[in-house]
Write a protein that holds these residues in place. Structure first.
Motif, PDB file in Angstrom:
ATOM      1  N   SER A   2      17.384 -13.290 -37.635  1.00  0.00           N
ATOM      2  CA  SER A   2      18.156 -14.296 -36.928  1.00  0.00           C
ATOM      3  C   SER A   2      17.200 -15.533 -37.384  1.00  0.00           C
ATOM      4  N   THR A   3      18.099 -16.787 -36.987  1.00  0.00           N
ATOM      5  CA  THR A   3      17.428 -18.111 -37.194  1.00  0.00           C
ATOM      6  C   THR A   3      17.147 -18.965 -35.957  1.00  0.00           C
ATOM      7  N   TYR A   4      16.276 -19.925 -35.864  1.00  0.00           N
ATOM      8  CA  TYR A   4      16.198 -20.626 -34.723  1.00  0.00           C
ATOM      9  C   TYR A   4      16.114 -22.351 -35.404  1.00  0.00           C
ATOM     10  N   LYS A  31       5.182 -26.319 -28.439  1.00  0.00           N
ATOM     11  CA  LYS A  31       5.127 -25.521 -27.197  1.00  0.00           C
ATOM     12  C   LYS A  31       6.439 -25.485 -26.163  1.00  0.00           C
ATOM     13  N   ARG A  32       6.962 -26.611 -26.354  1.00  0.00           N
ATOM     14  CA  ARG A  32       8.541 -26.667 -25.493  1.00  0.00           C
ATOM     15  C   ARG A  32       9.456 -26.193 -26.202  1.00  0.00           C
ATOM     16  N   GLU A  33       9.303 -26.037 -27.557  1.00  0.00           N
ATOM     17  CA  GLU A  33      10.387 -25.255 -28.500  1.00  0.00           C
ATOM     18  C   GLU A  33      10.054 -23.715 -28.580  1.00  0.00           C
ATOM     19  N   ASN A  34       8.990 -23.464 -27.980  1.00  0.00           N
ATOM     20  CA  ASN A  34       8.673 -21.699 -27.971  1.00  0.00           C
ATOM     21  C   ASN A  34       8.420 -21.332 -29.396  1.00  0.00           C
ATOM     22  N   ILE A  35       7.979 -22.131 -30.326  1.00  0.00           N
ATOM     23  CA  ILE A  35       8.115 -21.712 -31.836  1.00  0.00           C
ATOM     24  C   ILE A  35       7.318 -20.295 -31.956  1.00  0.00           C
ATOM     25  N   VAL A  36       6.047 -20.196 -31.280  1.00  0.00           N
ATOM     26  CA  VAL A  36       5.373 -19.001 -31.538  1.00  0.00           C
ATOM     27  C   VAL A  36       6.175 -17.766 -30.928  1.00  0.00           C
ATOM     28  N   GLN A  37       6.875 -17.783 -29.898  1.00  0.00           N
ATOM     29  CA  GLN A  37       7.766 -16.795 -29.318  1.00  0.00           C
ATOM     30  C   GLN A  37       8.758 -16.418 -30.404  1.00  0.00           C
ATOM     31  N   HIS A  38       9.377 -17.405 -30.907  1.00  0.00           N
ATOM     32  CA  HIS A  38      10.441 -17.269 -31.618  1.00  0.00           C
ATOM     33  C   HIS A  38       9.969 -16.438 -32.908  1.00  0.00           C
ATOM     34  N   LEU A  39       8.900 -16.666 -33.466  1.00  0.00           N
ATOM     35  CA  LEU A  39       8.216 -16.273 -34.744  1.00  0.00           C
ATOM     36  C   LEU A  39       7.812 -14.665 -34.146  1.00  0.00           C
ATOM     37  N   LEU A  40       7.215 -14.475 -32.857  1.00  0.00           N
ATOM     38  CA  LEU A  40       6.897 -13.142 -32.878  1.00  0.00           C
ATOM     39  C   LEU A  40       8.415 -12.145 -32.516  1.00  0.00           C
ATOM     40  N   ASN A  41       9.417 -12.992 -32.142  1.00  0.00           N
ATOM     41  CA  ASN A  41      10.566 -12.320 -31.993  1.00  0.00           C
ATOM     42  C   ASN A  41      11.388 -12.162 -33.269  1.00  0.00           C
ATOM     43  N   ASN A  42      10.800 -12.329 -34.683  1.00  0.00           N
ATOM     44  CA  ASN A  42      11.027 -11.971 -35.747  1.00  0.00           C
ATOM     45  C   ASN A  42      11.959 -13.217 -36.375  1.00  0.00           C
ATOM     46  N   GLU A  43      12.310 -14.086 -35.712  1.00  0.00           N
ATOM     47  CA  GLU A  43      13.333 -15.343 -35.927  1.00  0.00           C
ATOM     48  C   GLU A  43      12.665 -15.982 -37.360  1.00  0.00           C
ATOM     49  N   ASN A  44      13.369 -16.634 -38.030  1.00  0.00           N
ATOM     50  CA  ASN A  44      12.797 -17.676 -39.078  1.00  0.00           C
ATOM     51  C   ASN A  44      13.243 -18.905 -38.434  1.00  0.00           C
ATOM     52  N   ASP A  59       1.459 -37.245 -40.562  1.00  0.00           N
ATOM     53  CA  ASP A  59       0.930 -36.182 -40.901  1.00  0.00           C
ATOM     54  C   ASP A  59       0.359 -35.314 -39.850  1.00  0.00           C
ATOM     55  N   SER A  60      -0.309 -36.097 -38.977  1.00  0.00           N
ATOM     56  CA  SER A  60      -0.950 -35.284 -37.780  1.00  0.00           C
ATOM     57  C   SER A  60       0.004 -34.747 -36.823  1.00  0.00           C
ATOM     58  N   PHE A  61       1.400 -35.306 -36.856  1.00  0.00           N
ATOM     59  CA  PHE A  61       2.484 -34.742 -36.160  1.00  0.00           C
ATOM     60  C   PHE A  61       2.707 -33.234 -36.665  1.00  0.00           C
ATOM     61  N   ILE A  62       2.712 -33.249 -38.072  1.00  0.00           N
ATOM     62  CA  ILE A  62       3.137 -31.757 -38.764  1.00  0.00           C
ATOM     63  C   ILE A  62       1.962 -30.933 -38.455  1.00  0.00           C
ATOM     64  N   LYS A  63       0.428 -31.576 -38.526  1.00  0.00           N
ATOM     65  CA  LYS A  63      -0.462 -30.581 -38.316  1.00  0.00           C
ATOM     66  C   LYS A  63      -0.405 -29.956 -36.716  1.00  0.00           C
ATOM     67  N   GLY A  64      -0.165 -31.032 -35.900  1.00  0.00           N
ATOM     68  CA  GLY A  64      -0.077 -30.569 -34.554  1.00  0.00           C
ATOM     69  C   GLY A  64       1.047 -29.346 -34.384  1.00  0.00           C
ATOM     70  N   PHE A  65       2.170 -29.758 -34.830  1.00  0.00           N
ATOM     71  CA  PHE A  65       3.042 -28.842 -34.777  1.00  0.00           C
ATOM     72  C   PHE A  65       2.815 -27.332 -35.403  1.00  0.00           C
ATOM     73  N   PHE A  66       2.279 -27.510 -36.351  1.00  0.00           N
ATOM     74  CA  PHE A  66       2.139 -26.206 -37.029  1.00  0.00           C
ATOM     75  C   PHE A  66       0.666 -25.440 -36.774  1.00  0.00           C
ATOM     76  N   SER A  67      -0.091 -26.102 -35.890  1.00  0.00           N
ATOM     77  CA  SER A  67      -1.404 -25.503 -35.671  1.00  0.00           C
ATOM     78  C   SER A  67      -1.314 -24.129 -34.942  1.00  0.00           C
ATOM     79  N   SER A  68      -0.459 -24.100 -33.939  1.00  0.00           N
ATOM     80  CA  SER A  68      -0.017 -22.736 -33.422  1.00  0.00           C
ATOM     81  C   SER A  68       0.397 -21.670 -34.227  1.00  0.00           C
TER      82      SER A  68
END
Lengths: 108, 184
Positions: A2-4, A31-44, A59-68
């Protein structure tokens, strides 16, 4: 699989600001979007950016968003496999370049 | 020099097997000459090594970073206080490219703390994007600060980690630093 969908357009308000910025803001948004949880749930994840609404992304927003995300997926190749950027070619390139930077930093 | 040594040995043998005070002095002076020659060679080798490392560092590290910063300088001088989206995007792209060059240096210098170095650019980038009321002077000051910090950290790395010129490394046999006694 599935996709988020993550909508970055909602982070700008044309009356006040047309750009998205800040590492901590990016981390908080992920964090608010629970990105890590969605990834762990095997979602794209699909990241939506309307270039008419979002005029600039720091560019630092992108780094912050993708650090976790990199903590979980570890490499650029894995991130590329799980994320899709729906936006202009400029944003696609900007995200790719910042993934390369995070990939190198995480390899330390 | 070898002929001198043979001459001294022959002289000492001719004198009944024990070296005369004169020949001993000659031997000692010869030994000192040999040692000073060896030290000169070691010094010359070390100097050459330092020179090569410094040249390599300039070519692979400083030149590309300075080229990246030059493009940013150009953007600043062309656009001044303008904060249109295209211009902000150009700044973000250039900073990302400079950061890409910085992280790529890890393949040459694995001990380089790229996270700390790229952080300097990120701090400037955030300030530039978010500071609505700041003047051109403020941006230029924070940009120059970021640029200097990046180059300073690179030099610090090369001096401390690659050339080992500043930071003294404790040899393995050196006694460990004793813990300071806390005041009672």
């Amino acid at each position: 699989m599935s996709t988020y969908t993550v909508d970055l357009n909602k982070l700008v308000d044309p009356a006040k600001t047309d750009s998205i910025s800040g590492r901590s803001y990016g981390e908080g948004f992920a964090k608010r979007e629970n990105i890590v949880q969605h990834l762990l749930n095997n979602e794209n994840i699909v990241v939506e950016i309307d270039p008419k609404r979002v005029k600039a992304i720091n560019d630092s927003f992108i780094k912050g968003f993708f650090s976790s995300v990199f903590d979980v997926l570890k490499s650029k190749r894995n991130v590329q496999a799980r994320f899709e950027i729906q936006g202009s070619d400029y944003y696609k390139r900007l995200f790719e370049k910042n993934w390369s930077i995070l990939d190198s930093i995480n390899a330390a | 020099m070898l002929l001198d040594i043979i001459h001294v040995i022959r002289t000492s043998k001719a004198g009944g097997g024990s070296a005369s005070p004169f020949s001993l002095v000659t031997l000692v002076s010869l030994a000192i000459s040999v040692m000073s020659l060896a030290l000169t060679f070691i010094g010359a080798y070390r100097n050459k090594r330092v020179e090569l490392i410094a040249k390599r560092f300039d070519k692979l590290c400083i030149d590309p970073i300075e080229a990246g910063f030059k493009e940013l300088d150009k953007l600043f001088s062309e656009h001044g206080s303008e904060k249109a989206a295209d211009y902000r995007n150009s700044i973000a792209t250039k900073l990302t490219e400079v950061n890409l060059i910085l992280v790529s240096l890890r393949s040459i210098y694995p001990q380089l703390d790229v996270n700390e170095i790229t952080q300097c650019n990120d701090t400037f980038s955030e300030q530039y994007f978010e500071g609505a009321d700041e003047t051109v002077g403020d941006y230029l000051a924070s940009y120059l600060k970021a640029k200097n910090e990046v180059i300073n950290l690179l030099f610090k790395h090369i001096l401390e980690k690659e050339l080992l010129l500043i930071k003294w490394r404790r040899p393995s046999w050196w006694p460990r630093h004793r813990a300071k006694q806390r005041p009672s």
